[in-house]
Design a protein around this motif. Sequence first.
Motif, PDB file in Angstrom:
ATOM      1  N   PHE A 240       0.833  -1.195   0.000  1.00 37.67           N
ATOM      2  CA  PHE A 240       0.000   0.000   0.000  1.00 37.67           C
ATOM      3  C   PHE A 240       0.872   1.251   0.000  1.00 37.67           C
ATOM      4  CE2 PHE A 240      -3.071  -3.112   1.188  1.00 37.67           C
ATOM      5  CZ  PHE A 240      -4.319  -2.591   0.860  1.00 37.67           C
ATOM      6  N   ALA A 241       1.909   1.262   0.827  1.00 39.27           N
ATOM      7  CA  ALA A 241       2.803   2.415   0.896  1.00 39.27           C
ATOM      8  C   ALA A 241       3.456   2.667  -0.462  1.00 39.27           C
ATOM      9  CB  ALA A 241       3.868   2.187   1.973  1.00 39.27           C
ATOM     10  N   ALA A 242       3.918   1.605  -1.113  1.00 38.23           N
ATOM     11  CA  ALA A 242       4.579   1.752  -2.406  1.00 38.23           C
ATOM     12  C   ALA A 242       3.615   2.190  -3.497  1.00 38.23           C
ATOM     13  CB  ALA A 242       5.247   0.440  -2.800  1.00 38.23           C
ATOM     14  N   SER A 243       2.320   1.932  -3.321  1.00 41.78           N
ATOM     15  CA  SER A 243       1.302   2.288  -4.317  1.00 41.78           C
ATOM     16  C   SER A 243       0.652   3.635  -4.025  1.00 41.78           C
ATOM     17  CB  SER A 243       0.217   1.201  -4.366  1.00 41.78           C
ATOM     18  OG  SER A 243       0.776  -0.053  -4.670  1.00 41.78           O
ATOM     19  N   GLY A 244       1.015   4.268  -2.915  1.00 41.67           N
ATOM     20  CA  GLY A 244       0.399   5.535  -2.547  1.00 41.67           C
ATOM     21  C   GLY A 244      -1.058   5.399  -2.161  1.00 41.67           C
ATOM     22  N   ALA A 245      -1.428   4.230  -1.636  1.00 41.18           N
ATOM     23  CA  ALA A 245      -2.823   3.957  -1.283  1.00 41.18           C
ATOM     24  C   ALA A 245      -2.967   3.819   0.228  1.00 41.18           C
ATOM     25  CB  ALA A 245      -3.301   2.682  -1.963  1.00 41.18           C
ATOM     26  N   SER A 246      -4.137   4.156   0.728  1.00 44.71           N
ATOM     27  CA  SER A 246      -4.423   4.038   2.153  1.00 44.71           C
ATOM     28  C   SER A 246      -4.828   2.610   2.492  1.00 44.71           C
ATOM     29  CB  SER A 246      -5.548   5.002   2.536  1.00 44.71           C
ATOM     30  OG  SER A 246      -5.990   4.750   3.858  1.00 44.71           O
ATOM     31  N   PHE A 247      -4.302   2.096   3.594  1.00 41.07           N
ATOM     32  CA  PHE A 247      -4.657   0.765   4.064  1.00 41.07           C
ATOM     33  C   PHE A 247      -6.051   0.759   4.690  1.00 41.07           C
ATOM     34  CE2 PHE A 247      -4.243  -2.982   6.877  1.00 41.07           C
ATOM     35  CZ  PHE A 247      -3.734  -3.900   5.970  1.00 41.07           C
ATOM     36  N   GLU A 248      -6.471   1.910   5.199  1.00 39.36           N
ATOM     37  CA  GLU A 248      -7.774   2.004   5.851  1.00 39.36           C
ATOM     38  C   GLU A 248      -8.888   2.077   4.803  1.00 39.36           C
ATOM     39  OE1 GLU A 248      -5.103   3.944   6.818  1.00 39.36           O
ATOM     40  OE2 GLU A 248      -4.753   2.535   8.489  1.00 39.36           O
ATOM     41  N   ARG A 249     -10.075   1.649   5.221  1.00 41.72           N
ATOM     42  CA  ARG A 249     -11.288   1.734   4.411  1.00 41.72           C
ATOM     43  C   ARG A 249     -11.143   0.992   3.074  1.00 41.72           C
ATOM     44  NH1 ARG A 249     -10.487   7.007   5.212  1.00 41.72           N
ATOM     45  NH2 ARG A 249     -11.010   7.613   3.096  1.00 41.72           N
ATOM     46  N   ARG A 250     -10.410  -0.106   3.095  1.00 44.28           N
ATOM     47  CA  ARG A 250     -10.240  -0.881   1.866  1.00 44.28           C
ATOM     48  C   ARG A 250     -11.564  -1.444   1.365  1.00 44.28           C
ATOM     49  NH1 ARG A 250      -6.598  -5.217   4.174  1.00 44.28           N
ATOM     50  NH2 ARG A 250      -7.599  -4.460   6.079  1.00 44.28           N
ATOM     51  N   GLY A 251     -12.409  -1.871   2.300  1.00 45.08           N
ATOM     52  CA  GLY A 251     -13.692  -2.424   1.896  1.00 45.08           C
ATOM     53  C   GLY A 251     -14.564  -1.403   1.192  1.00 45.08           C
ATOM     54  N   ARG A 252     -14.613  -0.199   1.727  1.00 43.71           N
ATOM     55  CA  ARG A 252     -15.402   0.865   1.097  1.00 43.71           C
ATOM     56  C   ARG A 252     -14.836   1.202  -0.285  1.00 43.71           C
ATOM     57  NH1 ARG A 252     -18.799   3.983   4.211  1.00 43.71           N
ATOM     58  NH2 ARG A 252     -18.282   5.857   3.011  1.00 43.71           N
ATOM     59  N   ARG A 253     -13.519   1.156  -0.410  1.00 38.23           N
ATOM     60  CA  ARG A 253     -12.901   1.394  -1.714  1.00 38.23           C
ATOM     61  C   ARG A 253     -13.371   0.331  -2.720  1.00 38.23           C
ATOM     62  NH1 ARG A 253      -8.291   4.090  -3.595  1.00 38.23           N
ATOM     63  NH2 ARG A 253      -7.685   4.683  -1.476  1.00 38.23           N
ATOM     64  N   GLY A 254     -13.405  -0.914  -2.280  1.00 39.25           N
ATOM     65  CA  GLY A 254     -13.859  -1.985  -3.162  1.00 39.25           C
ATOM     66  C   GLY A 254     -15.310  -1.817  -3.586  1.00 39.25           C
ATOM     67  N   GLU A 255     -16.142  -1.364  -2.662  1.00 39.65           N
ATOM     68  CA  GLU A 255     -17.562  -1.144  -2.971  1.00 39.65           C
ATOM     69  C   GLU A 255     -17.723  -0.123  -4.095  1.00 39.65           C
ATOM     70  OE1 GLU A 255     -20.373  -2.348  -1.470  1.00 39.65           O
ATOM     71  OE2 GLU A 255     -19.603  -3.395   0.302  1.00 39.65           O
ATOM     72  N   GLU A 256     -16.827   0.853  -4.149  1.00 37.56           N
ATOM     73  CA  GLU A 256     -16.894   1.875  -5.186  1.00 37.56           C
ATOM     74  C   GLU A 256     -16.226   1.403  -6.478  1.00 37.56           C
ATOM     75  OE1 GLU A 256     -15.409   6.520  -5.791  1.00 37.56           O
ATOM     76  OE2 GLU A 256     -15.705   5.722  -3.764  1.00 37.56           O
ATOM     77  N   PHE A 257     -15.159   0.649  -6.340  1.00 36.40           N
ATOM     78  CA  PHE A 257     -14.333   0.256  -7.484  1.00 36.40           C
ATOM     79  C   PHE A 257     -15.059  -0.694  -8.427  1.00 36.40           C
ATOM     80  CE2 PHE A 257      -9.838  -0.075  -8.891  1.00 36.40           C
ATOM     81  CZ  PHE A 257      -9.934  -1.131  -9.784  1.00 36.40           C
ATOM     82  N   VAL A 258     -15.685  -1.735  -7.880  1.00 39.25           N
ATOM     83  CA  VAL A 258     -16.247  -2.796  -8.728  1.00 39.25           C
ATOM     84  C   VAL A 258     -17.343  -2.269  -9.656  1.00 39.25           C
ATOM     85  CG1 VAL A 258     -17.493  -4.992  -8.729  1.00 39.25           C
ATOM     86  CG2 VAL A 258     -15.562  -4.649  -7.166  1.00 39.25           C
ATOM     87  N   PRO A 259     -18.340  -1.531  -9.165  1.00 39.50           N
ATOM     88  CA  PRO A 259     -19.358  -1.017 -10.101  1.00 39.50           C
ATOM     89  C   PRO A 259     -18.770  -0.058 -11.134  1.00 39.50           C
ATOM     90  CG  PRO A 259     -20.143  -0.909  -7.834  1.00 39.50           C
ATOM     91  CD  PRO A 259     -18.686  -1.217  -7.760  1.00 39.50           C
TER      92      PRO A 259
END
Length: 299
Positions: free
Chosen positions: A117-136
């Motif tokens: 996550f650090a190397a990708s510039g992404a937050s480790f928190e709220r991963r599930g909510r991110r997935g809910e938005e990403f898939v649709p």
Amino acid sequence: MRIGFAVPVSGSWATPGNMTRVARRAEELGYHEVWTFQRLLYPQGHDMGPIYRSVHDPVVTLAYLAGLTSRIRLGVAVLNIPFASPALLAKQLASLQAVSGGRLDVGLGLGWLPEEFAASGASFERRGRRGEEFVPLLRRLWTEEVVEHSGEFYEMPAAYQDPKPPTVPPILLGGSAEVALRRVGRLADGWISSSREDLDEIDKKISIVREAARDAGRDPEALRFVTRGVTRIRSSGAAGREPLTGSFEEIRQDVDRLAAKGVTDVFHDLNFDPEIGSPDADPEESMRRAEAALEALAP
């Protein structure tokens, strides 16, 4: 039950020539699918084991194999959502679906290694909510002429993204917590179990996914349940052996038991055997064992 096989992507045996040999032989033998997995980094001093030390990119590997096969399906289990934008991943996978003739199965996960996550510039928190938005949003990019989006994690001005894939690839989600399993039932075309899944209890998680699909007004019978078979060929009759570890006959019996528990797809993954998927393993011996397994475990 659909039977697949993982191509060499981890360790010393993961060469283009060996990838080709495994994928083509799997196709000849009637396997339904070949699979890859993703690992971005191996943090210095980490104890996750040798199988993650040296891993090829899964999308590039599948694109390479798409041109060397004609029938067998091509799967990735899994790409981690936080490491790429929906627009970039949609573009890559639409092209892969096109060059493969519509043979792609897309597994998506949320990731678990903080250093990636650090190397990708992404937050480790709220991963599930991110997935809910990403898939649709991924599906919209594959199907809608113009896509505009403003969400918690992603912003997209009204734009075209063409060409569209010839058919929309199935999206399979990973995860083992109940909230992740229920997300599968609501959003995905199926579930992919992890390499650490307790296969003796897998039917309980399948039931959760099915129930969530039913609650969302979806048909649970239409979902796929894919097991990464951490397959280790060993002597028969070992006391307390784990499922998919043992002789070829014992492993085939284990596959039958998984089918009875509701699993629809099993792919045998020798990358996760440290005697094979390690940088220090003998690549010729690894291929000898893999080719014997391909023959013995063929559908």
